[in-house]
Design an enzyme around this catalytic site. Structure first.
Site, PDB file in Angstrom:
ATOM      1  N   HIS A 168      -3.517   7.133   2.566  1.00 44.80           N
ATOM      2  CA  HIS A 168      -3.898   5.817   2.049  1.00 44.80           C
ATOM      3  C   HIS A 168      -5.289   5.472   2.594  1.00 44.80           C
ATOM      4  O   HIS A 168      -5.579   5.731   3.767  1.00 44.80           O
ATOM      5  CB  HIS A 168      -2.858   4.790   2.512  1.00 44.80           C
ATOM      6  N   ASN A 225     -10.209  -0.305  -0.396  1.00 42.85           N
ATOM      7  CA  ASN A 225      -8.746  -0.221  -0.385  1.00 42.85           C
ATOM      8  C   ASN A 225      -8.208  -0.798  -1.699  1.00 42.85           C
ATOM      9  O   ASN A 225      -8.271  -2.010  -1.921  1.00 42.85           O
ATOM     10  CB  ASN A 225      -8.219  -1.010   0.822  1.00 42.85           C
ATOM     11  N   CYS A 262       0.814  -1.227   0.000  1.00 43.43           N
ATOM     12  CA  CYS A 262       0.000   0.000   0.000  1.00 43.43           C
ATOM     13  C   CYS A 262       0.843   1.270   0.000  1.00 43.43           C
ATOM     14  O   CYS A 262       0.333   2.349  -0.280  1.00 43.43           O
ATOM     15  CB  CYS A 262      -0.943   0.004   1.193  1.00 43.43           C
TER      16      CYS A 262
END
Ligand code: UT7
Length: 341
Positions: A258, A288, A118
């Site tokens: 994020h 996500n 990520c």
């Protein structure tokens, strides 16, 4: 006369999300969960899923790049380099960046994949900035793209509610203005590797009937441990970058974190004293998307950013990997009227 330092400025942006939506209501029919639980615990309402079996991560990256090129008025062959941040390359070999260069027509570019989960987009953005600052390259595209639906177990309610597919791309060009990537700070802690991983399919446990039976090709996560580490990691990284650049919370115009869990985003914002209206959130739409969350958020909210705005980006992911990047928003080509030289 002092020559001003060359910085890497974001001058164009593009994005792509697949058409197909996987809503919380649909997930209710797949695993024991509820729209209410998912919304309360994560902030996610729906995610996009790449369901065309002939397409994969590289194709989403190609579409994000096509969007960027169209918006900027540039030709594909003008691009010097492509850095593709992804944890879900189409295949283990060849590199997905090679496929993207070919399919997007980046005929003058060299390209490579970068896997930092990520945090991949932020790591890649710093690499791209270094290439620009070296003055060897003038146009570097940095993409974050992930097809998480390819590695998610849709029978595991701990993970399948979280992830989605998408791609975002930015163009970096040299600038002698105050705008551009100003600073970044990254950390890697391999002790975190056990808490978020796809255990099989790599060199340690190549695909076998046993690994398939045991579901080891899917994402496994200890959500609570990752949750706590993410708040601490992103909070500390942001604080350190702000301190060493003499910035207070008030000096930051926008925070683009994020998008893993709205509760993580809110906790980081609160810790650093950022009012919620400065913190960009689109997790409700896409879930996500791993390396794609930050560029997709920049893409979604680009109309809000003015040249020179102080922006803080921050990410946390598998590895563990994490960090923060401080930049001044660039003069986008489509706002210039006249493309740069
Ligand atoms: O981008 C990479 C980094 N990843 C992350 O940042 C993710 C970090 N972790 C998280 O976002 C959260 O830990 C999750 C969203 C994964 C889980 O939320 P949580 O608040 O930590 O829940 P939990 O795992 O502690 O589970 C609480 C309860 C449990 O039931 P009991 O034991 O209290 O009876 C779970 O079994 O909620 C249950 N549960 C669910 N219930 C309905 C877990 N998943 C679900 C679900 N639907 N999908």
């Amino acid at each position: 006369m002092n020559k001003r330092r060359i910085t890497a400025e974001i001058t164009a942006i593009g994005g792509y999300v697949p058409e197909d939506r996987l809503t919380n209501k649909m997930l209710e029919t797949m695993v024991e969960t509820s729209d209410e639980w998912i919304t309360d615990r994560t902030g996610i309402k729906e995610r996009r899923i790449l369901s065309d079996p002939t397409m994969a991560t590289s194709d989403m990256a190609v579409l994000a790049i096509a969007n960027l090129l169209k918006d900027s008025g540039l030709q594909a062959e003008e691009i010097d380099c492509l850095i593709l941040a992804t944890s879900t390359p189409d295949q283990l070999l060849a590199p997905a960046a090679s496929l993207v260069c070919e399919k997007a027509g980046l005929s003058s570019a060299w390209g490579f994949d970068l896997n930092a989960a990520c945090s991949g987009f932020l790591y890649a953005l710093s690499m791209g900035a270094s290439l620009i600052e070296s003055q060897r390259y003038k146009k570097v595209i940095v993409v974050g793209a992930d097809q998480m639906s390819a590695i998610v177990n849709y029978q595991d309610r701990n993970t399948c509610i979280l992830f989605g597919d998408g791609a975002g791309a930015v163009l970096l060009e040299p600038s002698s203005t105050e705008n551009g990537i100003k600073d970044y700070l990254f950390k890697t802690d391999g002790k975190g590797a056990a808490y978020l991983s796809v255990p099989a399919g790599g060199a340690l446990q190549p695909a076998s009937p046993e690994t398939l039976m045991e579901g080891k090709h899917f994402v496994h996560q200890d959500g609570k441990t990752v949750f706590k580490a993410a708040i601490k990691g992103m909070g500390n990284a942001c604080q350190e970058v702000m301190t060493r650049n003499g910035l207070m919370s008030d000096d930051i115009d926008w925070v683009v974190p994020h998008q893993a869990n709205l509760r993580i985003i809110n906790a980081v914002g609160k810790r650093l004293n950022f009012p919620p209206e400065k913190v960009k959130v689109n997790i409700q739409r896409y879930g996500n998307t791993t390396a794609a969350t930050i560029p997709l958020c920049l893409w979604d909210y680009q109309a809000d950013f003015k040249p020179g705005d102080d922006i803080l980006l921050t990410a946390f992911g598998a590895g563990f990997t994490w960090g923060a990047t401080y930049l001044k928003w660039g003069n986008l080509r489509h706002n210039n009227g006249q493309p740069k030289g």
